[in-house]
Design an enzyme around this catalytic site. Structure first.
Site, PDB file in Angstrom:
ATOM      1  N   GLU A 139       0.824  -1.216   0.000  1.00 22.44           N
ATOM      2  CA  GLU A 139       0.000   0.000   0.000  1.00 22.44           C
ATOM      3  C   GLU A 139       0.856   1.264   0.000  1.00 22.44           C
ATOM      4  OE1 GLU A 139      -3.866   1.626   2.521  1.00 22.44           O
ATOM      5  OE2 GLU A 139      -2.821  -0.181   3.139  1.00 22.44           O
ATOM      6  N   ASP A 140       2.003   1.214   0.675  1.00 18.71           N
ATOM      7  CA  ASP A 140       2.809   2.424   0.884  1.00 18.71           C
ATOM      8  C   ASP A 140       4.042   2.516  -0.003  1.00 18.71           C
ATOM      9  OD1 ASP A 140       0.985   3.001   2.789  1.00 18.71           O
ATOM     10  OD2 ASP A 140       2.295   2.734   4.518  1.00 18.71           O
TER      11      ASP A 140
END
Length: 487
Positions: free
Chosen positions: A75-76
């Site tokens: 996600e990051d």
């Protein structure tokens, strides 16, 4: 906690842990989150480290702890699943992907949003329950640092935690996470009540500790006389459980029985009942305040004897008695019994521990309406339980408010389809009567009997609802065919 300290802790619990995998995943987490900061100002990798630490505390396997380091990696960062798989292996990458897919999107309709979130959770659990354990660890650390969010976000997160994550931890039997999630949620949702209970507990702390120590010393002496080795510890009551009991019983703090508590952990089942007899010989039991969750375990596999007594100086005291294995189940729940050997091989013998999950998966895809889905889930997944018996002594756990029809379907589908009456404790009773713990239920059947649409108004279990609807649907299809054929 530093990574080296965490590694030492992991090796103490699991000497055969895959340290090379842990090293690789932690270093990758450091690289991915290198320039990122949390709202607290801490480096983001601290969050990854704390999530892994919580998972280590639950004695999870190396792959799960490694996925804890990397739970935000997809996600990051620009890293793809394939790239992550190449770097850390398929097992860890798949766990990380599972957690990533559990990211919940906002939905203007709360009921619809919650239903969608729960569907995602149940699907993830059906594939690998470790994904949910990682998600719970992630939420727990986020709740521990909730003070850095804006007030509206704090309340939103606390509400979601109280209504989704804490009940889920309870259903999985992970007591140590459930209690902390509830207390942290209460702190932000009911700040005045949280502070009041905290103050009242603090005022009576000295008196409570004296009571617990006196009871502990007396019991320790008596058990040694019987050559019973037991670990006796004082047990802190959680704020939210006290708050809930005050609301449920409509009582003040001072009227709640079990603020002071002891837990006794022994080696054998026989010792549990021996100790219960010793306790009742020393201290006068409080009427109606005894539960045997060993003979009748909760659905999440929790087992323990609970008794409330008048302790030293006549003050109320709650005592729990359990074996070491029961204590581990109460603390770690599914994390204790869903054993994963290093390398990800499941222990098939432990899979019956979460048989309820398979039943949920069976009906979740059939229920389309969001409100109905959430109502059924609250009843079946998070509702209180009653324990009822067949005439032969087999025990069945059913949700509060369940009827003989629910019981019949729980025993066998064909029994539910043919029910025409019921005896409860040897007396004829309506099939819509509410069952109570300890009831002995005998189902009366007839080959001419068949499910009635009115049953849907009072049955409580998903299995009963599903089977009744299935029968009615087949009947409707049959009548349509007759209509098309004509007289």
């Amino acid at each position: 906690m530093t990574y080296e300290e965490l590694k030492t802790r992991i090796l103490k619990d699991k000497p055969k842990a895959d340290i090379l995998l842990l090293d690789k995943c932690y270093l990758l987490a450091e690289e991915i989150h290198f320039s990122q900061k949390r709202l607290s100002g801490e480096p983001y990798v601290v969050h990854a480290l704390e999530v892994a630490n919580i998972l280590a505390g639950l004695k999870m396997d190396s792959a799960t702890i490694s996925a804890g380091f990397l739970h935000d990696a997809l996600e990051d960062s620009a890293l793809t699943f394939e790239e992550l798989k190449e770097k850390v292996g398929e097992e860890v990458a798949t766990l990380v992907e599972g957690v990533t897919k559990l990211t919940f999107k906002a939905n203007p309709e709360k009921e619809s949003r919650q239903a969608d979130n729960f569907r995602k959770i149940l699907l993830a659990m059906s594939k690998d329950i470790r994904v949910i354990v990682i998600k719970l660890a992630d939420r727990l650390h986020n709740m521990r640092t909730l003070q850095y969010l804006a007030e509206d976000k704090r309340k939103e997160n606390a509400e979601e935690t109280l209504h989704i994550y804490a009940p889920l931890a309870h259903r999985l039997g992970v007591g140590r996470i459930k209690w902390e999630l509830e207390d942290l949620s209460m702190k932000y949702l009911y700040p005045r009540e949280y502070e009041e209970i905290g103050d009242k507990i603090a005022v009576k702390r000295a008196q409570r500790e004296k009571l617990v120590e006196e009871a502990k010393a007396l019991l320790d002496s008596k058990l040694k006389e019987q050559n019973i080795n037991a670990a006796i510890v004082g047990r802190a009551k959680h704020f939210y459980s006290i708050f809930q009991k005050m609301k449920r019983l409509n009582k003040d703090f001072e009227e709640i029985y079990d603020i002071s508590a002891l837990r006794i952990v022994v080696s054998t089942l026989e010792e549990c009942y021996t100790i219960l007899g010793i306790i009742h010989a020393i201290f006068k039991p409080i009427p109606g305040q005894f539960d045997d969750y060993i003979a009748m375990p909760k659905t999440n596999r929790y087992q323990s004897l609970h008794t409330n007594v008048f302790g030293p100086n006549g003050l109320p005291l709650e005592i729990q008695i359990r074996t070491k294995e029961m204590n581990e189940t109460a603390e770690f729940g599914v994390a204790a019994h869903w054993y994963y050997k290093e390398g990800g091989q499941r222990d098939v013998k432990s899979e019956h521990k979460i048989e309820w999950l398979r039943h949920l998966i069976e009906w979740m895809t059939e229920v389309k309406d969001s409100k109905e889905f959430m109502d059924l889930l609250r009843m079946d997944l998070f509702g209180d339980e009653v324990f009822v018996f067949t005439p032969k002594g087999d025990v069945f756990s059913l949700p509060l408010g369940a009827s003989p029809v629910d019981f019949a379907y729980a025993v066998h589908s064909s029994l539910g389809d043919k029910i025409m009456g019921a005896k409860i404790n040897n007396k004829m009773s309506p099939i819509r009567a509410e069952l109570k713990t300890g009831d002995i239920v005998e189902i009366l059947t007839s080959s001419a009997a068949k499910p009635n649409p009115d049953w849907l108004k009072f049955v409580r279990t998903n299995k009963a609802k599903q089977k009744i609807r299935h029968f009615l649907k087949l009947k409707e299809e049959e009548e349509e065919k007759k209509g098309r054929r004509g007289p």
